[in-house]
Scaffold this motif. Structure first.
Motif, PDB file in Angstrom:
ATOM      1  N   THR A  80       0.809  -1.209   0.000  1.00 53.66           N
ATOM      2  CA  THR A  80       0.000   0.000   0.000  1.00 53.66           C
ATOM      3  C   THR A  80       0.848   1.268   0.000  1.00 53.66           C
ATOM      4  O   THR A  80       0.473   2.280  -0.604  1.00 53.66           O
ATOM      5  CB  THR A  80      -0.947   0.001   1.205  1.00 53.66           C
ATOM      6  OG1 THR A  80      -1.638  -1.253   1.252  1.00 53.66           O
ATOM      7  CG2 THR A  80      -1.962   1.114   1.101  1.00 53.66           C
ATOM      8  N   HIS A  83       1.437   2.604  -3.486  1.00 51.19           N
ATOM      9  CA  HIS A  83       0.322   2.813  -4.404  1.00 51.19           C
ATOM     10  C   HIS A  83       0.307   4.200  -5.025  1.00 51.19           C
ATOM     11  O   HIS A  83       0.062   4.347  -6.223  1.00 51.19           O
ATOM     12  CB  HIS A  83      -1.004   2.546  -3.688  1.00 51.19           C
ATOM     13  CG  HIS A  83      -1.289   1.091  -3.495  1.00 51.19           C
ATOM     14  ND1 HIS A  83      -2.473   0.627  -2.980  1.00 51.19           N
ATOM     15  CD2 HIS A  83      -0.535  -0.003  -3.751  1.00 51.19           C
ATOM     16  CE1 HIS A  83      -2.441  -0.695  -2.922  1.00 51.19           C
ATOM     17  NE2 HIS A  83      -1.272  -1.092  -3.385  1.00 51.19           N
ATOM     18  N   ASP A 179       2.594  -1.779   4.764  1.00 50.85           N
ATOM     19  CA  ASP A 179       1.131  -1.768   4.888  1.00 50.85           C
ATOM     20  C   ASP A 179       0.767  -1.407   6.318  1.00 50.85           C
ATOM     21  O   ASP A 179       0.343  -2.259   7.101  1.00 50.85           O
ATOM     22  CB  ASP A 179       0.547  -3.123   4.504  1.00 50.85           C
ATOM     23  CG  ASP A 179       0.301  -3.241   3.015  1.00 50.85           C
ATOM     24  OD1 ASP A 179      -0.691  -2.674   2.544  1.00 50.85           O
ATOM     25  OD2 ASP A 179       1.108  -3.891   2.317  1.00 50.85           O
TER      26      ASP A 179
END
Length: 350
Positions: A80, A83, A179
């Motif tokens: 994440t 991203h 994450d």
């Protein structure tokens, strides 16, 4: 006349990319064009192990996939924390973005991604696969029936699975630099989306995490639960955990009926799914829904249909999917803030 298949590039060789690679092949309107990894050797091995077509190119960088002129869209299963960087670059290169969830670490990060997708005219969608299963549509038909279901009163959603020692020590989902949302961004994303789905995506007024969260030594959430409240009295609750037995239950209670499903995240059988309904009359019905394609292939098919309508039909990107991602992320943010503030009630802002 059917349009040419949408050609996908995959950024990274994550385990989930194996499932999506198969889904691309099964979809019927998409094809694998490229795979990129930080290592060319790893990309080549991934392509070989997953039966990629000979025409698919392997690259030793993510950037090379984005520079490939044959790639129409990218699937991004990276941690994440990466991203924003790669989804933004993909959009700037004119690549449509299928992004693994959680889509970002916060709404503010997601807004950067969505802003670039909008300005570049590319389609955005997250990978909440269960939303594309025909069972989901049939369940919504029941919930929308004011006679059999009535008005929504509450939703209880759960997603947990027992992570082993290796997962709890090494998986990216427990690493604060990769994450940081932990189980809340992973399993909790599904729980929150299911509650919003039942509520027709009407955002709750507030969220509060219950004082039972378990964090690892790095401060990443391994287990938590929360309650959501609407101004009109509707309520939602969920529990997500890496530390409990497998549970994928959702119970949705209305004034006249109840809907229950035991495997909403992923049906126990790929081509067959069930749910049950109960109404005031006392009748309990078991419903079975069959599908020729697994839900992940149906997701790729829908995403590719939208991309094709843009590429070949001059359509505009569908705004539904970025909106649903942003609403889900807003609730994730509120629950995380509640945990960080010592389980205080937090207003959900959008």
């Amino acid at each position: 006349m059917a349009s040419a298949p949408i050609k996908f590039g995959i950024l990274g060789c994550a385990k989930i990319a194996r499932k999506l690679s198969r889904a691309i092949v099964l979809s019927g309107n998409a094809a694998i064009a490229a795979i990129g990894s930080r290592s060319l050797e790893k990309a080549v091995g991934f392509a070989r192990e997953n039966g990629f077509p000979e025409s698919a190119r392997a690259y030793g960088s993510y950037a090379a996939v984005l520079d490939d002129p044959d790639v129409d869209a990218v699937y991004i299963p990276l941690p994440t924390s990466l991203h924003v960087q790669w989804a933004v670059l993909a959009a700037r290169k004119g690549k449509h973005v299928l992004l693994e969830k959680p889509v970002a670490l916060s709404v503010s990060e997601l807004d950067v991604i969505l802003g670039e997708c909008e300005s570049s005219g590319v389609q955005f969608m997250d990978t909440t696969m269960w939303m594309h299963h025909p069972r989901t549509h049939q369940m919504k038909d029941f919930l929308s029936d004011s006679t059999t279901f009535g008005q929504l009163k509450s939703v209880e959603s759960n997603f947990s699975f027992p992570a082993d020692k290796a997962f709890l020590e090494n998986d990216i989902r427990v690493k604060p630099d990769l994450d940081a949302l932990g189980v809340l961004g992973d399993a909790g994303w599904y729980c929150i989306r299911s509650i919003l789905w039942a509520a027709d995506y009407d955002l709750p007024k507030s969220a509060v995490a219950l004082p039972d969260a378990v964090l690892n030594d790095a401060g990443v959430v391994l287990s938590c639960s929360a309650e959501l409240q609407w101004q009109d009295g509707r309520a939602g609750s969920f529990r997500c955990s890496f530390l409990a037995d497998l549970n994928m239950d959702v119970t949705i209670l209305g004034t006249n009926g109840t809907l229950s499903v035991h495997d909403y995240v992923g049906p126990f059988q790929e081509n067959r799914a069930t749910f049950s309904t109960h109404v005031k009359s006392g009748s309990v019905l078991e419903h079975t829904v069959t599908t020729e394609l697994p839900q992940e292939a149906l997701m790729v098919r829908e995403f590719s249909r939208l991309v094709a309508s843009i590429k070949f039909g001059a359509a505009k990107p569908e705004k539904k999917w970025p909106t649903l991602s942003r609403k889900t992320q807003a609730v994730v943010d509120a629950v995380k803030m509640s945990i960080d503030r010592g389980y205080k009630i937090v207003d959900v802002t959008y």
